[in-house]
Design a protein around this motif. Structure first.
Motif, PDB file in Angstrom:
ATOM      1  N   ILE A 112     -10.638 -17.967 -13.375  1.00 58.44           N
ATOM      2  CA  ILE A 112      -9.292 -17.507 -13.714  1.00 58.44           C
ATOM      3  C   ILE A 112      -8.289 -18.657 -13.645  1.00 58.44           C
ATOM      4  N   VAL A 113      -8.370 -19.455 -12.572  1.00 55.77           N
ATOM      5  CA  VAL A 113      -7.449 -20.585 -12.426  1.00 55.77           C
ATOM      6  C   VAL A 113      -7.654 -21.588 -13.554  1.00 55.77           C
ATOM      7  N   TRP A 137      -8.766 -20.940 -16.582  1.00 50.99           N
ATOM      8  CA  TRP A 137      -8.243 -20.376 -17.823  1.00 50.99           C
ATOM      9  C   TRP A 137      -6.717 -20.459 -17.857  1.00 50.99           C
ATOM     10  N   LEU A 138      -6.065 -20.129 -16.732  1.00 50.68           N
ATOM     11  CA  LEU A 138      -4.600 -20.215 -16.693  1.00 50.68           C
ATOM     12  C   LEU A 138      -4.128 -21.648 -16.926  1.00 50.68           C
ATOM     13  N   THR A 139      -4.835 -22.596 -16.324  1.00 53.89           N
ATOM     14  CA  THR A 139      -4.459 -24.000 -16.480  1.00 53.89           C
ATOM     15  C   THR A 139      -4.647 -24.463 -17.924  1.00 53.89           C
ATOM     16  N   THR A 155      -2.071 -22.490 -20.368  1.00 55.40           N
ATOM     17  CA  THR A 155      -0.624 -22.671 -20.244  1.00 55.40           C
ATOM     18  C   THR A 155      -0.233 -24.067 -19.769  1.00 55.40           C
ATOM     19  N   VAL A 188       3.211 -20.759 -13.815  1.00 57.02           N
ATOM     20  CA  VAL A 188       2.229 -19.695 -14.028  1.00 57.02           C
ATOM     21  C   VAL A 188       1.224 -19.656 -12.878  1.00 57.02           C
ATOM     22  N   LEU A 189       0.757 -20.823 -12.457  1.00 56.45           N
ATOM     23  CA  LEU A 189      -0.197 -20.874 -11.348  1.00 56.45           C
ATOM     24  C   LEU A 189       0.455 -20.390 -10.047  1.00 56.45           C
ATOM     25  N   ALA A 232       0.642 -16.662 -10.162  1.00 56.74           N
ATOM     26  CA  ALA A 232      -0.681 -16.097  -9.919  1.00 56.74           C
ATOM     27  C   ALA A 232      -1.009 -16.106  -8.425  1.00 56.74           C
ATOM     28  N   ILE A 241      -1.343 -13.377 -20.089  1.00 54.69           N
ATOM     29  CA  ILE A 241      -0.993 -13.790 -18.729  1.00 54.69           C
ATOM     30  C   ILE A 241      -0.672 -12.586 -17.863  1.00 54.69           C
ATOM     31  N   VAL A 292      -3.606 -10.948 -16.281  1.00 64.22           N
ATOM     32  CA  VAL A 292      -4.120 -11.658 -15.111  1.00 64.22           C
ATOM     33  C   VAL A 292      -3.293 -11.302 -13.883  1.00 64.22           C
ATOM     34  N   TYR A 293      -1.966 -11.328 -14.026  1.00 64.52           N
ATOM     35  CA  TYR A 293      -1.107 -10.984 -12.890  1.00 64.52           C
ATOM     36  C   TYR A 293      -1.419  -9.575 -12.379  1.00 64.52           C
TER      37      TYR A 293
END
Length: 425
Positions: free
Chosen positions: A36-37, A39-41, A44, A49-50, A53, A106, A109-110
């Motif tokens: 997940i981390v 993918w977020l990185t 975005t 965003v991190l 999260a 996003i 995910v949140y």
């Protein structure tokens, strides 16, 4: 179904079924967290965003803690653990589906991380409160050590394995690993019948306390036990100081030791390896006969090693690396016997509330510490966090050694006046 009886030598076999299932789930969650981390990185590249999260992971557990604790003490803890694991599996399955159809956003995910955090707010206190009913008291520190070893091993193995699998497997397949491992944990708990947990009823009218009354009873129970209050305060202070210290480790490596990614990798690996070694040592040894002596021993070396990191000159990377190993080793040496003391002394009908409060207070300090970490480090240098953390650890060691309420905590059996216990049917 297996029935676990801690008074019988065979208790360890059904307990092993539960432990192995939970170990699988922990590893699957670690792998999913890395995915997940990543993918977020990649999607975005945003630090905001991190950070959001991370808040989605921390805040629900902090806010729901008091309510979760009283419900854990009222409900069947076995079912609480199973539902929490199933909730995590459902969240992972939803992420897998969204990855598969290429529709993940996003906010998804949140939302899912919040849901998993809520499940975790019930899972950890329920599991800790159940261990004291399933295992003999003399083995509680060993089990705590093995749990710490498992967490350290997951922190070492999950990121590189996740990085490897991302290169060869689609993301939805990786999330399905978390689903499968969570279901293994559910099956493991489902195969074992837990011991009955007493439930609290009023000594005046014989009725079970309401939810809000239960929260207040739990708060009064903790507030009225000075040794337990001091221990919770110590845990909060350690989290306040050491979370920023180790979150700023990359800055320490690059700006103080003039290192790079390789040196940072060595530091992270050394810390994880130390946790594994320390957890294994406590799992085999069990600590001193007086558990608090083990805690004091661990805190002394923990404080010294953190101080060494803070005062090491730029050319002393190797001594700092050794100190990080010692920090990792001593973390289980402190945490495992301390958790065993709480499990052995807190009334079984109150353990859900106590562990939920302990988790909420400790977690609440992490975002607060991170909030002030940057400005303090920019003003005084990143080493100040290590100097403060090590110094406070040594000061708290002195408090543990000389304050009777803490030093003799394991000799006290916390009972709750004004209520009686009856077995839960």
């Amino acid at each position: 179904m297996f029935t676990i009886d801690r008074s019988h030598p065979s208790w360890k076999y059904p307990f092993a079924i539960i432990w192995i299932g939970q170990a699988c789930s922990l590893f699957g969650s670690g792998l999913a967290g890395f995915v997940i981390v990543w993918w977020l990185t990649a999607a975005t590249g945003s630090a905001t965003v991190l950070a959001m999260a991370t808040l989605a992971t921390l805040l629900p557990g902090i806010l729901i803690g008091p309510l979760a604790g009283v419900l854990i003490d009222r409900w069947d803890r076995r079912m609480v653990i199973m539902v929490a694991d199933l909730t995590g599996a459902c969240g992972a399955a939803l992420l897998a589906w969204l990855f598969w159809i290429d529709a993940l956003a996003i906010w998804h995910v949140y939302l899912i991380m919040t849901l998993r955090s809520l499940a975790g707010a019930f899972h950890w206190p329920a599991m800790q409160a159940s261990i004291s009913l399933m295992a003999p008291e003399r083995h509680l520190a060993r089990i705590g050590g093995l749990n710490q070893m498992l967490q350290g091993a997951t922190s070492i193995a999950a990121p590189p394995l996740g990085a490897l699998l991302i290169a060869v497997w689609p993301l939805h397949a990786l999330m399905l690993i978390d689903v499968i491992t969570a279901l293994i944990a559910v099956v493991g708990v489902g195969l074992v019948r837990f011991p009955c947990v007493p439930r609290r009823v009023s000594a005046v009218d014989g009725k079970q306390e309401g939810v809000m009354a239960g929260i207040l009873v739990g708060l009064r129970y903790i507030w009225g036990w000075s040794g337990l209050m001091i221990v919770m305060g110590m845990a909060a202070l350690i989290n306040l100081l050491l979370t920023p210290a180790f979150s700023l480790l990359p800055i320490l490596i690059t700006k103080h030791f003039n290192g790079g990614a390789l040196q940072l990798a060595w530091m992270n690996a050394a810390h994880g390896a130390g946790i594994v070694a320390g957890g294994l040592a406590i799992g085999v040894w069990g600590g001193f006969k007086r558990r608090m002596h083990t805690v004091i021993f661990g805190m002394i070396w923990l404080g010294i090693s953190i101080l060494v990191i803070g005062v090491a000159p730029a050319a002393a990377f190797l001594p700092a690396l050794v100190a990080v190993v010692v920090v990792g080793v001593m973390s289980p040496v402190v945490n495992a016997p301390l958790m065993a003391i709480v499990q052995a002394t807190v009334d079984p009908t109150m353990q859900g509330r106590v562990f939920a409060a302990l988790g909420s207070v400790s977690m609440a300090m992490s975002p607060l510490g991170l909030l002030i970490a940057g400005p303090v480090a920019d003003t005084f240098g990143v080493q100040i966090w290590y100097v403060l953390g090590g110094g406070v650890c040594l000061l708290m060691t002195l408090i543990v050694a000389v304050v009777p309420a803490v030093r003799d905590l394991e000799d006290y059996r916390g009972d709750l006046p004004g209520v009686s216990s009856i077995a839960r049917s």
